[in-house]
Design an enzyme around this catalytic site. Structure first.
Site, mmCIF file in Angstrom:
data_model
loop_
_atom_site.group_PDB
_atom_site.id
_atom_site.type_symbol
_atom_site.label_atom_id
_atom_site.label_comp_id
_atom_site.label_asym_id
_atom_site.label_seq_id
_atom_site.Cartn_x
_atom_site.Cartn_y
_atom_site.Cartn_z
ATOM 1 C CE1 TYR A 110 -64.384 94.810 26.273
ATOM 2 C CE2 TYR A 110 -66.307 93.689 26.714
ATOM 3 C CZ TYR A 110 -65.473 94.340 27.228
ATOM 4 O OH TYR A 110 -64.804 94.534 28.540
ATOM 5 N N GLY A 149 -57.122 96.688 28.169
ATOM 6 C CA GLY A 149 -57.881 96.221 27.064
ATOM 7 C C GLY A 149 -59.184 96.235 27.410
ATOM 8 C CG ASP A 150 -62.567 96.537 30.217
ATOM 9 O OD1 ASP A 150 -63.186 95.554 29.486
ATOM 10 O OD2 ASP A 150 -63.190 96.724 31.496
ATOM 11 C CB ALA A 151 -60.634 101.637 26.264
ATOM 12 C CG ASN A 155 -65.038 101.928 30.375
ATOM 13 O OD1 ASN A 155 -66.000 102.050 31.115
ATOM 14 N ND2 ASN A 155 -64.347 100.724 30.506
#
Length: 264
Positions: A110, A149-151, A155
């Site tokens: 992240y 919110g997890d790209a 990913n």
């Protein structure tokens, strides 16, 4: 839990096998979060409806899974299945995610990099550079619209269908994370020095495209197409798809809070 599997001629899935031309990843229901298979299946179908390239996907009854380990699963009926795009005729096709490309450890997925840098890499090295960055723009907007919110770096991937130069892979792991993270408001990575869904607008994408070196009009037309299709198709599709009703309500509220450019 994720399992490799193959789909047999009778339509059943054999967990633990990965040897034929019909290879799939099976994701069982979560012991932590409710109805994740329905959430991911719905999010992927909505993404597909606005021009995001996705692999074949299915909801599979747990009773159709052979050799599923004896694990404690919640009282849910379906697993989520996604066909492996990195297999062809039983052979591997080389893929790399952007954590690998940028040589980032998993705990840093992240951090350090942003969506401009992913797009710059695609624009510099893909054998279909313009098409891939346009596809990425669609996916970025879809992640905003779906409250994903997890790209993060892992990913986003490239695939070497061309032996010399890669292209962006089909999309995967698109989930509406807001139902599971109360009060969530942010992208996984920065875009145009912003991470907030509700502050993002067309100008954010214009800044992003100019930093990548892309003509804005070549990006804008794809964003307009996404919004036209989402506003036309998504309300009806969301009613029909299997996402949990509470998750649907959260997603509709999210749509109402977005900037005017992206409000549904």
């Amino acid at each position: 839990m994720k399992f490799s599997s193959v789909r047999n001629k009778d339509g059943r899935f054999n967990i633990g096998d990965d040897a034929n031309h019909d290879s799939w990843i099976i994701k069982t229901p979560s012991t932590v979060h409710k109805f994740v298979p329905y959430n991911e299946y719905t999010a992927m179908r909505l993404a597909e409806a606005v021009g995001v390239d996705i692999p074949e996907i299915k909801l599979v009854e747990l009773s159709e899974l052979d050799n599923l380990p004896d694990i404690q699963l919640p009282n849910e009926k379906h697993a989520y299945a996604i066909k492996r795009f990195d297999r062809e005729s039983g052979q591997r096709i080389h893929t790399e995610d952007f954590a690998q490309i940028f040589q980032v450890y998993s705990h840093e997925k992240y951090k350090k990099h942003n969506y401009e840098q992913i797009a710059e890499a695609l624009y510099s090295y893909s054998h279909q550079a313009l098409k891939d960055v346009q596809q990425m723009a669609r996916r970025l907007l879809v992640n905003i619209l779906l409250a994903n919110g997890d790209a993060y770096l892992k990913n986003w991937s490239v695939i070497y269908t061309n032996s010399q130069r890669p292209s962006i892979s089909p999309a995967y792991d698109i989930v509406s994370t807001l139902p599971y993270v109360k009060g969530e408001t942010e992208f996984a990575l920065n875009m145009a020095k912003n991470k907030n869904w509700y502050q993002a607008n067309m100008s954010s994408f214009e800044i992003w495209s100019k930093r990548v070196g892309m003509p804005w009009q070549a990006i804008k037309v794809h964003l307009i197409d996404v919004m036209n299709n989402a506003r036309t198709e998504w309300p009806k599709l969301l009613k029909e798809l299997q996402m949990d009703q509470e998750h649907k309500d959260i997603l509709r509220h999210h749509w109402s809070q977005l900037h005017d450019d992206f409000r549904l």
